[in-house]
Scaffold this motif. Structure first.
Motif, PDB file in Angstrom:
ATOM      1  N   ALA A 180       0.802  -1.247   0.187  1.00  0.00           N
ATOM      2  CA  ALA A 180       0.009   0.167  -0.053  1.00  0.00           C
ATOM      3  C   ALA A 180       0.828   1.238   0.161  1.00  0.00           C
ATOM      4  N   ILE A 181       2.083   1.194   0.760  1.00  0.00           N
ATOM      5  CA  ILE A 181       3.024   2.249   0.882  1.00  0.00           C
ATOM      6  C   ILE A 181       3.506   2.814  -0.697  1.00  0.00           C
ATOM      7  N   SER A 182       3.999   1.436  -1.232  1.00  0.00           N
ATOM      8  CA  SER A 182       4.479   1.951  -2.780  1.00  0.00           C
ATOM      9  C   SER A 182       3.132   2.386  -3.647  1.00  0.00           C
ATOM     10  N   ASN A 183       2.056   1.719  -3.609  1.00  0.00           N
ATOM     11  CA  ASN A 183       0.812   2.276  -4.357  1.00  0.00           C
ATOM     12  C   ASN A 183       0.696   3.948  -3.938  1.00  0.00           C
ATOM     13  N   PHE A 184       0.822   4.271  -2.651  1.00  0.00           N
ATOM     14  CA  PHE A 184       0.386   5.362  -2.453  1.00  0.00           C
ATOM     15  C   PHE A 184       1.396   6.347  -2.747  1.00  0.00           C
ATOM     16  N   THR A 185       2.788   6.102  -2.767  1.00  0.00           N
ATOM     17  CA  THR A 185       3.802   6.742  -3.216  1.00  0.00           C
ATOM     18  C   THR A 185       3.306   7.175  -4.437  1.00  0.00           C
ATOM     19  N   CYS A 253      16.167  12.889  -2.808  1.00  0.00           N
ATOM     20  CA  CYS A 253      15.661  14.040  -1.977  1.00  0.00           C
ATOM     21  C   CYS A 253      16.410  15.237  -2.804  1.00  0.00           C
ATOM     22  N   ASP A 254      17.246  15.410  -3.734  1.00  0.00           N
ATOM     23  CA  ASP A 254      17.841  16.218  -4.243  1.00  0.00           C
ATOM     24  C   ASP A 254      16.950  16.981  -5.297  1.00  0.00           C
ATOM     25  N   ASP A 255      16.476  17.920  -5.067  1.00  0.00           N
ATOM     26  CA  ASP A 255      15.880  18.546  -6.222  1.00  0.00           C
ATOM     27  C   ASP A 255      16.303  18.645  -7.629  1.00  0.00           C
ATOM     28  N   LYS A 256      17.845  18.860  -7.611  1.00  0.00           N
ATOM     29  CA  LYS A 256      18.557  19.137  -9.030  1.00  0.00           C
ATOM     30  C   LYS A 256      18.647  17.610  -9.505  1.00  0.00           C
ATOM     31  N   ALA A 257      19.291  16.725  -8.828  1.00  0.00           N
ATOM     32  CA  ALA A 257      19.844  15.502  -9.272  1.00  0.00           C
ATOM     33  C   ALA A 257      18.396  14.520  -9.587  1.00  0.00           C
ATOM     34  N   ALA A 258      17.398  14.733  -8.958  1.00  0.00           N
ATOM     35  CA  ALA A 258      16.225  13.930  -9.167  1.00  0.00           C
ATOM     36  C   ALA A 258      14.897  14.617  -9.632  1.00  0.00           C
ATOM     37  N   SER A 259      15.151  15.741 -10.375  1.00  0.00           N
ATOM     38  CA  SER A 259      14.059  16.925 -10.666  1.00  0.00           C
ATOM     39  C   SER A 259      13.078  16.317 -11.396  1.00  0.00           C
ATOM     40  N   ALA A 260      13.473  15.130 -12.242  1.00  0.00           N
ATOM     41  CA  ALA A 260      12.198  14.561 -13.190  1.00  0.00           C
ATOM     42  C   ALA A 260      11.809  13.305 -12.462  1.00  0.00           C
ATOM     43  N   ILE A 261      12.119  12.990 -11.378  1.00  0.00           N
ATOM     44  CA  ILE A 261      11.799  11.802 -10.738  1.00  0.00           C
ATOM     45  C   ILE A 261      10.838  11.728  -9.484  1.00  0.00           C
ATOM     46  N   THR A 262       9.684  11.360  -9.889  1.00  0.00           N
ATOM     47  CA  THR A 262       8.508  11.369  -9.013  1.00  0.00           C
ATOM     48  C   THR A 262       7.670   9.949  -9.163  1.00  0.00           C
ATOM     49  N   GLY A 263       7.378   9.470  -7.943  1.00  0.00           N
ATOM     50  CA  GLY A 263       6.481   8.258  -8.208  1.00  0.00           C
ATOM     51  C   GLY A 263       7.166   7.002  -8.249  1.00  0.00           C
ATOM     52  N   VAL A 264       8.462   6.850  -7.946  1.00  0.00           N
ATOM     53  CA  VAL A 264       9.281   5.664  -8.018  1.00  0.00           C
ATOM     54  C   VAL A 264       9.377   5.001  -6.802  1.00  0.00           C
ATOM     55  N   VAL A 265       9.833   3.892  -6.755  1.00  0.00           N
ATOM     56  CA  VAL A 265      10.047   3.015  -5.546  1.00  0.00           C
ATOM     57  C   VAL A 265      11.455   2.564  -5.991  1.00  0.00           C
TER      58      VAL A 265
END
Ligand code: NAD
Length: 278
Positions: A180-185, A253-265
C-alpha cells in the motif's frame, strides 16, 4: 554537477527517527547541512539523537510525536515551524510489523498448542500494522505537505520494503501494508504533480540490525537457516548495510539530481527483488 550532497538550510522532518534506519538518515541529513526535525513516539531516543547532532555542530531538534494522531502532529508541526521553519523534505520512516499479525511457521495449517497459524491471526494486530504503516505515512504527509504546497516545492520520501514486491512468508499484514505504501507513493506523486512536490520511496533490502541479529546468526556466528534463504535469494549473496540507504535517499531528495523523478520506488537490496532464484 548533478550530484552535490548539500542540504544546507533545508528543513527535513523525519518520522521514526528514534529507530535504527531513520536515526541514521536523520543524522546524515544533519551532517549534510539540513535543519532536522527528528520525530518519534520514543521521545528519549530523538532527544538523545538531537543532542548528539548538536554536540557535533549540526542542527537537529527532537520531538515526541505519534504519527497516528493528527492533532498532536499539528502541534508538533507548529513547533517545528517556530524552531526550524517550514518543511522542505518529509521522510515517512515510522513503520514496522507486529507479532500479533505474524504466523509462527511458514506452512502450518493445523492448530498446535502454543503456535499461531494464519487462522489465529489477531484482527486487532492486523489493523495495528495497516494503521501504523499506511495511516502513519498519510497523516504526517497531510500535516507537513501543507508547507510544501504553499511554497510550491518539496519532497516526500516514503519507506517501502521488499515485501511490497512479493509478500514474505509469515507477515501478510506487513507485506500488504508496504504494498500500500508503494501504491500510495505513486498516488501522491500524481496528486501533487504540478505543485512542485515530488514523492518517491526507497525499498530497503535485508539488513542486519540488533533487532534481528539473533534470527540471522547463531551464537557461534554461523548463519541460521533464515540467513541461508535470504542470501540464497540475493544474487550478490550479501546483506545491505543501513549506511547504503543514504545514497538513494539523498539522490531522491535532491531537487536537482532527481528533478524529473517522482512516483518511483527505488529498491536498495543488493539485487534481491530482481532475482527469480534461477
Ligand atoms: P525501528 O523499529 O528501529 O524504528 C521505527 C521507529 O518508529 C521506532 O523508533 C518507533 O518508536 C517509531 N514508531 C513506532 N510507532 C510510531 C508512532 N505511532 N509514531 C511515531 N513513531 C513511531 O525500525 P527500522 O528498522 O528503523 O525501520 C524504519 C522503517 O523502515 C520502517 O518503516 C520499516 O517498516 C522500514 N523497513 C525496515 C527494514 C529493515 O530491515 N529494518 C526493511 C524494509 C523497510
Amino acid at each position: 554537477m548533478p550530484l552535490n550532497v548539500d542540504f544546507t538550510g533545508k528543513v527535513v522532518v523525519v518520522t521514526g527517527a528514534g529507530g535504527v534506519l531513520c536515526s541514521t538518515m536523520a543524522r546524515a541529513f544533519a551532517q549534510a547541512g539540513a535543519k532536522v526535525a527528528a520525530l518519534d513516539l520514543n521521545e528519549e531516543a530523538v532527544k538523545a539523537l538531537a543532542e548528539e547532532c548538536k554536540a557535533e555542530g549540526f542542527i537537529c531538534e527532537g520531538y515526541k510525536a505519534n504519527v497516528l494522531e493528527p492533532e498532536a502532529l499539528e502541534e508538533v508541526h507548529q513547533q517545528v515551524l517556530k524552531d526550524l521553519g517550514p518543511c522542505d523534505i518529509l521522510v515517512n520512516g515510522a513503520g514496522g510489523n507486529n507479532p500479533r499479525a505474524t504466523t509462527d511457521n511458514e506452512y502450518q495449517h493445523e492448530a498446535k498448542e502454543g503456535q499461531k497459524t494464519f487462522f489465529d491471526l489477531d484482527a486487532s494486530g492486523v489493523d495495528f500494522v495497516f494503521r501504523l504503516n499506511f495511516q502513519g505515512t498519510l497523516l504526517p504527509t497531510q500535516t507537513f505537505a501543507k508547507d510544501m504546497v504553499a511554497r510550491k516545492s518539496g519532497c516526500i520520501l516514503n519507506i517501502s520494503s521488499m515485501n511490497a514486491y512479493i509478500p514474505l512468508t509469515k507477515i501478510p499484514a506487513y507485506s500488504g501494508a508496504k504494498a500500500a505504501i508503494s501504491n500510495f507513493t505513486q498516488w501522491l506523486a500524481t496528486h501533487f504533480a504540478g505543485t512542485g512536490i515530488r514523492c518517491n520511496a526507497i525499498a530497503p533490502g535485508f539488513l542486519v540490525s540488533n533487532q534481528n541479529r539473533k534470527l540471522l546468526f547463531n551464537e557461534d556466528g554461523t548463519p541460521t537457516a533464515r540467513t541461508a534463504k535470504i542470501l540464497g535469494g540475493t544474487p550478490t549473496g550479501r546483506f545491505v548495510d543501513s549506511e547504503e540507504l543514504l545514497g538513494g535517499l539523498f539522490f531522491l531528495c535532491d531537487d536537482k539530481a532527481a528533478s524529473a523523478i517522482t512516483g518511483v520506488v527505488l529498491p536498495i537490496d543488493a539485487g534481491f527483488s530482481a532475482y527469480s532464484g534461477v
